[in-house]
Design a protein around this motif. Structure first.
Motif, short mmCIF file in Angstrom:
data_model
loop_
_atom_site.label_atom_id
_atom_site.label_comp_id
_atom_site.label_asym_id
_atom_site.label_seq_id
_atom_site.Cartn_x
_atom_site.Cartn_y
_atom_site.Cartn_z
N LEU A 95 36.15 13.85 13.16
CA LEU A 95 36.04 15.21 12.84
C LEU A 95 37.00 16.01 13.92
N ILE A 96 36.83 15.69 15.15
CA ILE A 96 37.36 16.24 16.44
C ILE A 96 38.94 16.22 16.30
N SER A 97 39.31 15.24 15.62
CA SER A 97 40.77 15.05 15.25
C SER A 97 41.47 16.05 14.66
N LEU A 98 40.59 16.92 13.83
CA LEU A 98 41.04 17.96 13.21
C LEU A 98 41.56 19.04 13.77
N PRO A 99 42.43 19.92 13.32
CA PRO A 99 43.00 20.83 14.08
C PRO A 99 41.93 22.19 14.20
N GLY A 100 41.48 22.71 15.32
CA GLY A 100 40.70 23.45 15.50
C GLY A 100 39.26 23.21 15.47
N SER A 159 31.35 20.89 18.72
CA SER A 159 30.24 21.74 18.12
C SER A 159 30.52 21.84 16.73
N LYS A 160 31.69 22.26 16.32
CA LYS A 160 31.93 22.20 14.83
C LYS A 160 31.74 20.81 14.02
N ALA A 161 32.31 19.73 14.84
CA ALA A 161 32.05 18.48 14.02
C ALA A 161 30.69 18.07 13.81
N LYS A 162 30.11 18.48 14.95
CA LYS A 162 28.38 18.04 14.87
C LYS A 162 27.95 18.87 14.02
N ALA A 163 28.17 20.07 13.77
CA ALA A 163 27.71 20.99 12.56
C ALA A 163 27.93 20.45 11.22
N ILE A 164 29.32 19.79 11.08
CA ILE A 164 29.48 19.21 9.80
C ILE A 164 28.69 18.14 9.67
N VAL A 165 28.45 17.16 10.53
CA VAL A 165 27.57 16.06 10.28
C VAL A 165 26.19 16.49 10.01
N GLN A 187 30.56 26.65 3.92
CA GLN A 187 28.83 26.70 4.19
C GLN A 187 28.36 26.09 5.64
N VAL A 188 29.28 25.67 6.10
CA VAL A 188 29.01 24.92 7.34
C VAL A 188 28.96 26.11 8.57
N LYS A 189 28.02 26.31 9.43
CA LYS A 189 28.22 27.32 10.44
C LYS A 189 29.40 27.17 11.37
N GLY A 190 30.04 28.40 11.39
CA GLY A 190 31.33 28.16 12.31
C GLY A 190 32.54 27.82 11.40
N ILE A 191 32.49 27.58 10.11
CA ILE A 191 33.73 27.29 9.48
C ILE A 191 33.89 28.41 8.27
N GLU A 220 37.06 30.81 5.77
CA GLU A 220 38.04 30.54 4.83
C GLU A 220 39.39 30.07 5.82
N LYS A 221 39.42 30.82 7.02
CA LYS A 221 40.66 30.75 7.90
C LYS A 221 40.73 29.29 8.32
N MET A 222 39.52 28.93 8.88
CA MET A 222 39.42 27.24 9.38
C MET A 222 39.74 26.30 8.15
N LEU A 223 39.15 26.44 7.12
CA LEU A 223 39.26 25.70 5.88
C LEU A 223 40.68 25.61 5.59
N SER A 224 41.41 26.60 5.69
CA SER A 224 42.79 26.62 5.28
C SER A 224 43.91 25.77 6.27
N LYS A 225 43.10 25.70 7.71
CA LYS A 225 43.80 24.75 8.65
C LYS A 225 43.59 23.41 8.36
N ILE A 226 42.32 23.15 7.98
CA ILE A 226 42.02 21.64 7.95
C ILE A 226 41.95 20.99 6.30
N GLU A 227 41.97 21.77 5.29
CA GLU A 227 41.71 21.10 3.98
C GLU A 227 42.83 20.28 3.70
N ARG A 228 43.92 20.30 4.21
CA ARG A 228 45.40 19.37 3.93
C ARG A 228 44.81 17.86 4.30
N TYR A 229 43.97 17.88 5.66
CA TYR A 229 43.52 16.72 6.30
C TYR A 229 42.48 15.89 6.15
N VAL A 230 41.72 16.57 4.89
CA VAL A 230 40.29 16.16 4.56
C VAL A 230 40.10 15.86 3.24
N SER A 231 39.18 14.93 2.83
CA SER A 231 39.04 14.78 1.44
C SER A 231 37.60 14.61 1.09
#
Length: 104
Positions: free
Chosen positions: A53-58, A62-68, A85-89, A91-102
């Motif tokens: 998760l840390i390899s994702l842009p932005g 702490s955000k990676a741990k919050a996702i887990v 719905q994850v603390k710290g993420i 719409e802006k952050m979602l738009s940066k990473i959504e193409r890299y996750v599934s």
């Protein structure tokens, strides 16, 4: 003398423009290569480790741990948009990473 000066002007113009074009071409190629790698290898939010998760842009530690943590407490992600719905993420952050996750 005029031919010499005009010849030098042409050469200097070429010398100035060539490195710029070359650098832009290299940056474009490297960006396309890395983007292709990410698109082909999307990270599954339901099985990703903190390191992945840390390899994702932005996304930092702490955000990676919050996702887990969210995944452990709430359950598996049903859709990528649920990341907001994850603390710290947001719409802006979602738009940066959504193409890299599934979500599988």
């Amino acid at each position: 003398m005029k031919k010499l000066i005009s010849g030098l002007l042409v050469l200097s113009a070429l010398a100035i423009n060539v490195p710029t074009v070359s650098a832009n071409a290299e940056n474009s190629e490297s960006m396309q290569g890395s983007e292709t790698t990410h698109i082909q290898q999307r990270i599954d939010l339901n099985s990703a480790t903190v390191e992945q998760l840390i390899s994702l842009p932005g996304v930092g530690q702490s955000k990676a741990k919050a996702i887990v943590k969210y995944r452990e407490e709430v359950g598996p992600f049903l859709e990528v948009a649920q990341l907001t719905q994850v603390k710290g993420i947001g719409e802006k952050m979602l738009s940066k990473i959504e193409r890299y996750v599934s979500v599988k």
